[in-house]
Motif scaffolding. Structure first.
Motif, PDB file in Angstrom:
ATOM      1  N   VAL A  72      38.309  15.688  13.310  1.00 29.88           N
ATOM      2  CA  VAL A  72      37.292  16.505  13.078  1.00 29.88           C
ATOM      3  C   VAL A  72      36.198  15.796  12.294  1.00 29.88           C
ATOM      4  CG1 VAL A  72      36.455  18.633  12.186  1.00 29.88           C
ATOM      5  CG2 VAL A  72      38.527  18.671  13.546  1.00 29.88           C
ATOM      6  N   ALA A  73      36.962  15.208  11.096  1.00 30.29           N
ATOM      7  CA  ALA A  73      36.112  14.507  10.087  1.00 30.29           C
ATOM      8  C   ALA A  73      35.548  13.314  10.636  1.00 30.29           C
ATOM      9  CB  ALA A  73      37.100  13.993   8.939  1.00 30.29           C
ATOM     10  N   GLN A  74      36.236  12.516  11.530  1.00 32.91           N
ATOM     11  CA  GLN A  74      35.465  11.273  12.197  1.00 32.91           C
ATOM     12  C   GLN A  74      34.368  11.888  13.148  1.00 32.91           C
ATOM     13  OE1 GLN A  74      35.899  10.117  15.490  1.00 32.91           O
ATOM     14  NE2 GLN A  74      34.837   8.306  15.337  1.00 32.91           N
ATOM     15  N   VAL A  75      34.564  12.785  13.953  1.00 37.01           N
ATOM     16  CA  VAL A  75      33.567  13.116  14.870  1.00 37.01           C
ATOM     17  C   VAL A  75      32.474  13.612  14.077  1.00 37.01           C
ATOM     18  CG1 VAL A  75      33.066  14.759  16.900  1.00 37.01           C
ATOM     19  CG2 VAL A  75      35.324  13.544  16.762  1.00 37.01           C
ATOM     20  N   GLY A  76      32.688  14.557  13.290  1.00 37.18           N
ATOM     21  CA  GLY A  76      31.463  14.841  12.258  1.00 37.18           C
ATOM     22  C   GLY A  76      30.742  13.933  11.934  1.00 37.18           C
ATOM     23  N   ARG A  77      31.199  13.042  11.206  1.00 35.33           N
ATOM     24  CA  ARG A  77      30.745  11.867  10.444  1.00 35.33           C
ATOM     25  C   ARG A  77      29.825  11.158  11.390  1.00 35.33           C
ATOM     26  NH1 ARG A  77      31.449   9.332   5.741  1.00 35.33           N
ATOM     27  NH2 ARG A  77      30.237   7.141   5.709  1.00 35.33           N
ATOM     28  N   ARG A  78      30.357  10.761  12.696  1.00 37.86           N
ATOM     29  CA  ARG A  78      29.684   9.943  13.538  1.00 37.86           C
ATOM     30  C   ARG A  78      28.272  10.840  14.249  1.00 37.86           C
ATOM     31  NH1 ARG A  78      31.557   6.436  11.450  1.00 37.86           N
ATOM     32  NH2 ARG A  78      33.633   5.236  12.045  1.00 37.86           N
ATOM     33  N   ILE A  99      22.453   8.345   3.554  1.00 39.64           N
ATOM     34  CA  ILE A  99      23.542   7.913   3.219  1.00 39.64           C
ATOM     35  C   ILE A  99      24.635   8.938   2.674  1.00 39.64           C
ATOM     36  CG2 ILE A  99      24.666   6.297   1.683  1.00 39.64           C
ATOM     37  CD1 ILE A  99      22.715   4.989   3.343  1.00 39.64           C
ATOM     38  N   GLY A 100      24.068   9.799   2.140  1.00 37.32           N
ATOM     39  CA  GLY A 100      25.277  10.759   1.608  1.00 37.32           C
ATOM     40  C   GLY A 100      25.565  11.980   2.689  1.00 37.32           C
ATOM     41  N   PHE A 101      24.582  12.309   3.423  1.00 32.91           N
ATOM     42  CA  PHE A 101      24.949  13.561   4.521  1.00 32.91           C
ATOM     43  C   PHE A 101      26.331  13.251   5.356  1.00 32.91           C
ATOM     44  CE2 PHE A 101      24.109  16.004   8.235  1.00 32.91           C
ATOM     45  CZ  PHE A 101      24.105  17.129   7.883  1.00 32.91           C
ATOM     46  N   PRO A 102      26.278  11.973   5.897  1.00 26.69           N
ATOM     47  CA  PRO A 102      27.733  11.787   6.681  1.00 26.69           C
ATOM     48  C   PRO A 102      28.863  12.214   5.840  1.00 26.69           C
ATOM     49  CG  PRO A 102      26.172  10.168   7.262  1.00 26.69           C
ATOM     50  CD  PRO A 102      25.372  10.735   6.192  1.00 26.69           C
ATOM     51  N   ASP A 103      28.940  11.747   4.688  1.00 23.18           N
ATOM     52  CA  ASP A 103      30.197  11.803   3.690  1.00 23.18           C
ATOM     53  C   ASP A 103      30.447  13.223   3.611  1.00 23.18           C
ATOM     54  OD1 ASP A 103      31.030   9.220   3.087  1.00 23.18           O
ATOM     55  OD2 ASP A 103      29.096   8.911   1.841  1.00 23.18           O
ATOM     56  N   ILE A 104      29.316  14.060   3.424  1.00 19.06           N
ATOM     57  CA  ILE A 104      29.266  15.604   3.121  1.00 19.06           C
ATOM     58  C   ILE A 104      29.924  16.260   4.477  1.00 19.06           C
ATOM     59  CG2 ILE A 104      28.092  17.775   3.028  1.00 19.06           C
ATOM     60  CD1 ILE A 104      25.999  16.310   1.579  1.00 19.06           C
ATOM     61  N   VAL A 105      29.499  15.937   5.482  1.00 22.28           N
ATOM     62  CA  VAL A 105      30.116  16.494   6.890  1.00 22.28           C
ATOM     63  C   VAL A 105      31.390  15.956   7.170  1.00 22.28           C
ATOM     64  CG1 VAL A 105      29.753  16.345   9.317  1.00 22.28           C
ATOM     65  CG2 VAL A 105      27.646  16.293   7.866  1.00 22.28           C
ATOM     66  N   GLU A 106      31.877  14.635   6.600  1.00 22.11           N
ATOM     67  CA  GLU A 106      33.128  14.202   6.911  1.00 22.11           C
ATOM     68  C   GLU A 106      34.260  14.902   5.808  1.00 22.11           C
ATOM     69  OE1 GLU A 106      35.828   9.829   6.728  1.00 22.11           O
ATOM     70  OE2 GLU A 106      33.831  10.125   6.053  1.00 22.11           O
ATOM     71  N   SER A 107      34.020  15.059   4.572  1.00 20.43           N
ATOM     72  CA  SER A 107      34.519  16.011   3.846  1.00 20.43           C
ATOM     73  C   SER A 107      34.757  17.418   4.082  1.00 20.43           C
ATOM     74  CB  SER A 107      33.672  16.210   2.381  1.00 20.43           C
ATOM     75  OG  SER A 107      33.596  14.786   1.766  1.00 20.43           O
ATOM     76  N   ALA A 108      33.900  18.141   4.821  1.00 15.58           N
ATOM     77  CA  ALA A 108      33.951  19.731   5.412  1.00 15.58           C
ATOM     78  C   ALA A 108      34.912  19.185   6.541  1.00 15.58           C
ATOM     79  CB  ALA A 108      32.570  19.868   5.775  1.00 15.58           C
ATOM     80  N   GLY A 109      34.962  18.123   7.170  1.00 10.94           N
ATOM     81  CA  GLY A 109      35.936  18.302   8.452  1.00 10.94           C
ATOM     82  C   GLY A 109      37.227  17.954   7.792  1.00 10.94           C
ATOM     83  N   LEU A 110      37.372  17.234   6.649  1.00 13.65           N
ATOM     84  CA  LEU A 110      38.957  16.956   6.284  1.00 13.65           C
ATOM     85  C   LEU A 110      39.418  18.296   5.285  1.00 13.65           C
ATOM     86  CD1 LEU A 110      38.193  13.434   4.340  1.00 13.65           C
ATOM     87  CD2 LEU A 110      39.644  13.981   6.432  1.00 13.65           C
ATOM     88  N   ALA A 111      38.608  19.001   4.823  1.00 18.06           N
ATOM     89  CA  ALA A 111      38.882  20.004   4.258  1.00 18.06           C
ATOM     90  C   ALA A 111      38.971  21.477   4.990  1.00 18.06           C
ATOM     91  CB  ALA A 111      38.142  20.349   3.123  1.00 18.06           C
TER      92      ALA A 111
END
Length: 465
Positions: A72-78, A99-111
């Motif tokens: 989920v984190a990987q798909v969301g980041r991409r 730069i930061g928005f993909p990290d925010i989405v990835e964090s949401a997917g991880l958590a």
């Protein structure tokens, strides 16, 4: 459908943390730090021992909550990277920028699944019943409680102390219990804008207010939460479908020529229960026909060619869904438009999963036993903990140290926040928090120790059915 984004604010606003940060020389951005502290937390690592649909100890190699969350984190980041790369004006107006928005989405997917209990939605149903008079239970609300209160990080005494943007991105259902009914008139399938459930406990009000500061529409998801939710659905239908076909549960190769009337009647009956608005039955039927054309046309035999065919099918699905979302500027605000074709295709695969997998007698039998384990754990721990707290603990009824610690820290946090509840309510929430911190093996082991009964992990592939 379109999802509106709140007015953009300064970078510092989105980077703020509830409890500040120590001064250091860490070269990472605030959102990179969020991602890393989720990834390295024991709360996240626990997900390796929590089921996705089938039990984590199946002989077949299936996705668990950890591998699901990683994808989920990987798909969301991409998706976030793609949107920022293709739409520069949009990228400059999202939290964290390009730069930061993909990290925010990835964090949401991880958590996003950290709060889900052992045995997944099966245990969630039990805890909803057990906690009904203690403030309720909801897996997404438990996730928000975990990352703001229960998870451990070396430099803070309150959860992971994530940034405002990352906290808001995790809020899949940003409202309290009961509020989902007040705006139900505004909810129309596919629920991307607000979702159809609630997702925060009243005890996390201060954390919730901090995360949601600046949001102009109550109950509406942040942009990062919308992408996380879409990535969650993509992963569920693309990656789990891979498992079901390989395990012989979903006969994708037979759907090309299969009469669809039974499946259509089943799906229609489920939509009747859920009260879907704005749902086009003809569009659903059409996309079922379209999907059948790209499904594998041969039975799974576990050969290299079989794997290549299935990988190609999964790749086609991912491309269909991750490129189905585009940003649109409306009256000075950015919105996301998710293509209706993709929404219906996702819905088709969800219903196929229920039809062929979740409604199987083998899975139902396993889940029946899992419900008994969780119910027994909750009741016995409540009884033991109540005796312990009243000074009547028996030698053969020791209370786990973590349960004691959860209770003591809850008292401390509530003294600071001003939140008030009865001691019985506090004990129940502590037991619920403790159960939700267990893996499935730990839950089974604790059940065996408490009851003296031996449990064999059940399989949905049992042939005796």
């Amino acid at each position: 459908m379109e999802v509106a984004m709140p007015v953009n604010r300064s970078a510092k606003f989105h980077e703020e943390r509830r409890y500040g940060m120590p001064l250091d020389h860490d070269p990472r951005t605030p959102f990179e730090r969020d991602r890393d502290r989720i990834l390295y937390s024991s709360a996240f690592r626990r997900l390796a021992g929590v089921t996705q649909v089938a039990a984590v100890r199946e002989l077949h190699l299936l996705h668990n909550r950890l591998t699901h969350s990683l994808k989920v984190a990987q798909v969301g980041r991409r998706i976030a990277q793609y949107l920022c790369m293709k739409h520069s004006d949009f990228a400059e107006n999202v939290p964290g920028g390009p730069i930061g928005f993909p990290d925010i989405v990835e964090s949401a997917g991880l958590a996003h699944d950290i709060g889900h209990p052992p045995f997944g939605h099966t245990a969630e149903a039990v805890l909803q019943t057990k906690m009904s008079k203690y403030g309720g239970f909801e897996g997404n609300a438990q996730t928000f409680r975990a990352i703001t209160k229960l998870a451990v990080h070396a430099h803070v005494d309150h959860g992971l102390n994530l940034t405002r943007a990352s906290l808001n991105g995790v809020l899949k259902y940003p409202r309290y219990k009961g509020e989902e009914k007040s705006d139900s008139a505004d909810l129309q399938w596919p629920y991307r804008q607000k979702g159809s459930k609630w997702g925060v406990y009243e005890s996390e009000q201060h954390d919730f207010d901090f995360a949601r500061e600046g949001e102009e529409v109550a109950g509406r998801r942040s942009l990062a939460a919308v992408l996380m939710d879409w990535a969650d659905d993509i992963s569920y239908v693309a990656h789990d479908l891979y498992d079901y076909f390989r395990g012989g549960l979903m006969p994708l190769h037979l759907l090309h020529n299969e009469c669809s009337s039974e499946f259509m009647d089943f799906a229609r009956s489920r939509r009747g229960k859920d009260g879907y608005d704005r749902f086009d039955e003809d569009a659903f039927s059409q996309q079922y026909t379209e999907l059948k054309r790209i499904m594998p046309d041969r039975k799974w035999r576990d050969t290299r060619d079989d794997r290549k065919i299935l990988d190609r099918f999964q790749h086609d699905l991912l491309n269909l869904f991750r490129f189905a979302i585009t940003p649109v500027e409306v009256d000075g605000n950015w919105e996301l438009n998710i293509d209706d074709v993709a929404e219906y295709q996702v819905e088709v695969i969800k219903e196929l999963t229920f039809f062929y997998v979740i409604m199987r007698p083998g899975l139902a039998m396993v889940q029946h036993g899992q419900k008994k384990i969780i119910a027994c754990l909750f009741d016995d721990l409540m009884e033991m903990f109540s005796s312990h707290r009243n000074g009547r603990v028996e030698p053969n009824h020791p209370v786990p140290a973590l349960l004691d610690d959860i209770y003591d820290r809850m008292v401390k946090h509530e003294q600071i926040s001003g939140f008030s509840r009865s001691d019985e309510n506090r004990r129940a929430r502590s037991v619920c928090d403790f159960v939700c911190a267990l893996t499935e093996d730990q839950a089974i082991n604790l059940y065996e120790r408490i009851t003296g009964n031996s449990v064999t992990q059940g399989s949905i592939f049992g042939t005796w059915f």
